[in-house]
Design an enzyme around this catalytic site. Structure first.
Site, mmCIF file in Angstrom:
data_model
loop_
_atom_site.group_PDB
_atom_site.id
_atom_site.type_symbol
_atom_site.label_atom_id
_atom_site.label_comp_id
_atom_site.label_asym_id
_atom_site.label_seq_id
_atom_site.Cartn_x
_atom_site.Cartn_y
_atom_site.Cartn_z
ATOM 1 N N CYS A 1 0.811 -1.281 0.092
ATOM 2 C CA CYS A 1 0.086 -0.099 0.051
ATOM 3 C C CYS A 1 0.687 1.058 -0.023
ATOM 4 O O CYS A 1 0.690 2.098 -0.901
ATOM 5 C CB CYS A 1 -0.986 -0.017 1.132
ATOM 6 S SG CYS A 1 -2.470 -1.094 1.097
ATOM 7 N N ILE A 2 1.802 1.259 0.982
ATOM 8 C CA ILE A 2 2.248 2.869 1.042
ATOM 9 C C ILE A 2 3.154 3.102 0.056
ATOM 10 O O ILE A 2 2.997 4.326 -0.281
ATOM 11 C CB ILE A 2 3.050 2.875 2.587
ATOM 12 C CG1 ILE A 2 2.291 2.375 3.746
ATOM 13 C CG2 ILE A 2 3.779 4.219 2.540
ATOM 14 C CD1 ILE A 2 1.178 3.132 4.037
#
Length: 418
Positions: free
Chosen positions: A260-261
């Site tokens: 995600c990040i």
């Protein structure tokens, strides 16, 4: 054929009574927990994945649902949830997995079905990409079938915040779609949070992870500044965290990684560029986070220099290569770039990770070496702080340690902090 209202009532009744058949496309870190939980609460679940070996393993796992590679089974489902990867490809969104899933659904779409996208993506995907593909079936969204978006919020390895107790965001293309999504997820999770549209739900996920992305960049920059000023960043963050309002602690590290990040902010930046604007603050944070592996290698060189050694020719053991402690996932792990840079600088590099038996770096497959060799290396670079590591033993055995996670703060002068 039933009209839209009748189909809505029929599907709502099936969902509320947990008699609906649920199909989950993609049985990775998002789809597998969802399929398992849906089966636990009583739904008849079928999981679809393109990996035949994974399907075979899951069918003998006793998880309570059947798995298959046959997309034809989608025609029998009442609720279809898309949980496929949405990676970056040369810093651009790769929607090929979503498109492939959408085409499979369109080929099998039946009147009265509810289709939900969970894969992280850019605002507009559900209505601009997914909906038109589904309508190639000849059925119309909001009339013949229902559609919405609900972002995954899975945190791998987190036993406190799980699929069940983390609130689920839902946003349908219309009121009926949203109501059906509320009923479906209401049977699976403790709390459902409704938003006005799929775009809002899509943007919510991007805000959550962009918030983390920006704060990680900030604390990484602070770590570098603190080092230059002779200040311990970990002590600074610990002290600041005692403030009961207005501050949330983030911690520095060797870079960012995971599903995600590193990815979500890039999706947002790409989408913003499509409308002729820029996400300057987000892109600056991304640039800074991407520099951290190079900074780690710089600190490794400095640590060796203090011992009158050069990085060129030095033996280096990287401890932990997964992106996160106690999670067997190397996606976007900064360890890969760190190892690449160490090798390019002339170091002889090995790694140890109890959760990763092999790792491919620049086309070369490396194997995890035994931990009892730690004393033979000029430098041990602590990248991932797995709980299984015996820090006392490592600290006592290693000649020199570069600790990027503050796991060895209680030990002596041969431990160098990031």
């Amino acid at each position: 054929m039933l009209d839209g209202d009748s189909m809505n009532v029929a599907l709502l009744s099936q969902v509320e009574q947990r008699r609906a058949v649920v199909a989950v496309i993609g049985l990775g870190y998002v789809g597998l927990p969802l399929a398992t939980r849906a089966a636990e609460v009583g739904f008849d679940v079928v999981g679809l994945d393109t990996n035949q070996d994974r399907v075979a393993d899951l069918n003998t796992s006793g998880l309570g649902f059947k798995s298959t590679t046959d997309s034809g089974s989608l025609s029998e489902a009442n609720v279809i949830v898309i949980c496929v990867p949405t990676p970056l490809k040369q810093d651009l969104p790769d929607m090929s997995f979503v498109e492939a899933a959408a085409k499979d659904i369109a080929s099998n779409l039946q009147p009265g079905q509810l289709v939900i996208l969970e894969s992280t993506t850019y605002p507009g995907t559900t209505e601009e990409l997914l909906l038109p593909i589904l309508e190639t079936s000849g059925l119309k969204a909001g009339i013949d079938f229902f559609l919405g978006y609900s972002p995954e919020r899975i945190d791998p390895g987190n036993e406190l915040h799980t699929l069940t107790n983390v609130p689920k965001i839902v946003g349908g293309i219309d009121e009926t779609s949203t109501k059906l999504m509320e009923a479906f997820y209401g049977a699976i999770v403790d709390e459902v949070v409704t938003v006005s549209s799929p775009r809002t739900a899509e943007m919510t996920k991007l805000l959550e992870n962009t918030y983390r992305h920006v704060n990680i960049a900030l604390v990484n920059e602070m770590a570098i500044l603190c080092h230059d000023l002779g200040i311990d960043i970990w002590e600074v963050v610990g002290a600041a965290a005692t403030k009961p309002f207005g501050f949330q602690p983030f911690y520095p590290g060797p870079g960012w990684g995971g599903h995600c990040i590193p990815v979500d902010p890039a999706y947002l930046s790409w989408r913003v560029r499509q409308i002729g604007a820029t996400a300057r603050f987000i892109e600056l944070a991304r640039e800074f986070n991407q520099k951290m592996p190079a900074y780690v290698v710089q600190r490794a060189q400095e640590a060796l220099n203090e011992q009158h050694r050069s990085l060129k020719g030095a033996t280096v053991l990287v401890l932990g290569v997964t992106y996160k402690a106690d999670v067997a996932d190397t996606r976007e792990s900064p360890a890969i770039e760190i190892i690449e840079r160490l090798i390019k600088a002339g170091a002889q590099v090995n790694y140890n990770d109890p959760l990763c038996e092999s790792l491919t770096v620049k086309g070369t497959e490396l194997a995890s070496v035994p931990l009892d060799t730690v004393a033979t290396y000029d430098l041990v670079l602590l990248h991932t702080a797995h709980e299984t590591y015996d820090w006392s033993h490592i600290a006592a055995s290693a000649r020199l340690i570069l600790d990027t996670r503050n796991a060895l703060s209680e030990f002596g002068g041969h431990v160098v902090k990031l």
